[in-house]
Enzyme design. Sequence first.
Site, PDB file in Angstrom:
ATOM      1  N   ARG A  61       0.833  -1.221   0.169  1.00 40.36           N
ATOM      2  CA  ARG A  61       0.003  -0.105  -0.016  1.00 40.36           C
ATOM      3  C   ARG A  61       0.870   1.170   0.001  1.00 40.36           C
ATOM      4  NH1 ARG A  61      -1.921   2.285   4.329  1.00 40.36           N
ATOM      5  NH2 ARG A  61      -2.318   0.048   5.528  1.00 40.36           N
ATOM      6  N   TYR A 114     -16.993  14.553 -15.969  1.00 39.35           N
ATOM      7  CA  TYR A 114     -17.517  13.177 -16.035  1.00 39.35           C
ATOM      8  C   TYR A 114     -18.447  12.884 -14.855  1.00 39.35           C
ATOM      9  CZ  TYR A 114     -16.988   8.537 -14.334  1.00 39.35           C
ATOM     10  OH  TYR A 114     -17.480   7.198 -13.663  1.00 39.35           O
ATOM     11  N   ASP A 186      -8.006  16.925 -15.625  1.00 40.29           N
ATOM     12  CA  ASP A 186      -8.387  15.675 -15.905  1.00 40.29           C
ATOM     13  C   ASP A 186      -7.743  15.258 -17.332  1.00 40.29           C
ATOM     14  OD1 ASP A 186      -9.239  13.314 -16.867  1.00 40.29           O
ATOM     15  OD2 ASP A 186     -10.964  13.358 -15.261  1.00 40.29           O
ATOM     16  N   LYS A 211      -8.486   4.251 -19.263  1.00 42.88           N
ATOM     17  CA  LYS A 211      -8.881   4.430 -20.709  1.00 42.88           C
ATOM     18  C   LYS A 211      -7.529   4.255 -21.570  1.00 42.88           C
ATOM     19  CE  LYS A 211     -12.882   5.566 -18.647  1.00 42.88           C
ATOM     20  NZ  LYS A 211     -12.878   5.877 -17.494  1.00 42.88           N
TER      21      LYS A 211
HETATM   22  N1  PLP Z   1     -12.212  11.024 -15.694  1.00 44.56           N
HETATM   23  C1  PLP Z   1     -13.087  10.901 -16.711  1.00 44.56           C
HETATM   24  C2  PLP Z   1     -12.791  11.937 -17.821  1.00 44.56           C
HETATM   25  C3  PLP Z   1     -13.704   9.564 -16.869  1.00 44.56           C
HETATM   26  O1  PLP Z   1     -14.182   9.475 -18.173  1.00 44.56           O
HETATM   27  C4  PLP Z   1     -13.627   8.616 -15.828  1.00 44.56           C
HETATM   28  C5  PLP Z   1     -14.407   7.424 -16.241  1.00 44.56           C
HETATM   29  O2  PLP Z   1     -15.072   7.128 -17.056  1.00 44.56           O
HETATM   30  C6  PLP Z   1     -13.007   8.923 -14.759  1.00 44.56           C
HETATM   31  C7  PLP Z   1     -12.238   9.894 -14.477  1.00 44.56           C
HETATM   32  C8  PLP Z   1     -13.013   7.989 -13.700  1.00 44.56           C
HETATM   33  O3  PLP Z   1     -12.109   6.980 -13.889  1.00 44.56           O
HETATM   34  P1  PLP Z   1     -12.214   5.376 -13.285  1.00 44.56           P
HETATM   35  O4  PLP Z   1     -13.483   4.863 -13.855  1.00 44.56           O
HETATM   36  O5  PLP Z   1     -10.988   4.780 -13.598  1.00 44.56           O
HETATM   37  O6  PLP Z   1     -12.467   5.508 -11.820  1.00 44.56           O
END
Ligand code: PLP
Length: 404
Positions: A61, A114, A186, A211
């Site tokens: 961890r 998101y 992000d 992704k």
């Molecule tokens: N940021 C974006 C732009 C996303 O599209 C997503 C999930 O679809 C996330 C963050 C969250 O990521 P995770 O699903 O890996 O927790």
Amino acid sequence: METNWSNAHFDTMLIHAGQAPDPVSGALTTPIYQTSTFCFDSVQDGSDKFCAAKPGYVYTRAGNPTTRALETKLAAIEGGEDCVVTSSGIGAIGAILVAFLKTGDHIVCDDTLYGGTSFVMHTNLSQLGIEVTFVDACDLSALEAAITPKTKLIYMETPTNPTMKIIDLEAVAAIGKKHSIRTVVDNTFAPPPIQFPLSHGIDLVVHSVTKYLNGHGDVIGGAIIGKAADISLISSSAVQKLCGCTPSPFNSYLVLRGMKTLSLRLKKHCENAMEIARYLEANPAVETVYYPGLESHPGHELAKKQMNGVFTGIMAFELKDNINGRSAYEAGQELVNNLKLILIAVSLGDPDTIIQHPASMTHSCVPKEEREALGITDGLIRLSVGIENAADLIADFEQSFARL
Ligand code: PLP
């Protein structure tokens, strides 16, 4: 950690950063150190490692060699001093918020986020007594006007989901610096080599590694990249402690493996997406295509500058109302249901092309007026273009449109 990758080309960093042959066996591929704990030579050795007087690992961890290899690679490709990898993208976002915000603080967010992040900003932060102001960050005066003496973070995504709005990273970074506020982007939708937020002066980059970075649809993961002091704080206080959102070594290994082909994959995603966006734009059943590579997109000029001349593999498009008597909602469902090759799923950045109809899937529980205010109209379709042959994808759309 090794950070001197400034003279290497991007594709070379992708292969080699963080990945030296294993010192014990000579294995070329970084081994999966699938262990929860590490042994010490002596009590003194344990003491030195716990106090960081000596380098080494104590407990997964708090750090693991496979995960550290991934962190080194991610820091190198984003051009950051350091990185911490997490068990999910949302875990990475939560860790940033927990590390830098306390009750009474204020954060300014772009109004298009998101869904999971939006929930955290709307619900979790208010539970903690942290105030959030949402603005359209394309409007830089509105963004600056939202800042108060209590503002500690500015947070955004670009391009945004679903309308692919493009926000000026350099301008936002300048506002953050002027007011001594950390800026967070992000970068999931446009990872390197498309977009490098740190090079525009942004302080922290966050990713859903799930992704494009992993790119094979078989891992949930996240990452944060930035200055060493910020990453150390996020890692020690939030990732390892309150959130405990450390990834498994196996997942870190899969992402290391996936990242070797990131450039090749993104090139194909972007080429296919451009072809499909042009096809959809010319389709008489389509009202609007939201793709920053199209000259018709309001963010096109900025995207050309900020996204390295390519425009990612994600887009959305809106169907016309009354296609042979169907409402846009019905047409959206039918178009998606009748596809054969293109799969119905959420997520993005997989090698497979995936599609969804947000009004009847991800946003089906959101009242119509509320979802329409987010740009999720009845006929909106979200598409993540994969790396198949573009002609086959277009043929699949052709047969499905023909049935409307
Ligand atoms: N940021 C974006 C732009 C996303 O599209 C997503 C999930 O679809 C996330 C963050 C969250 O990521 P995770 O699903 O890996 O927790």
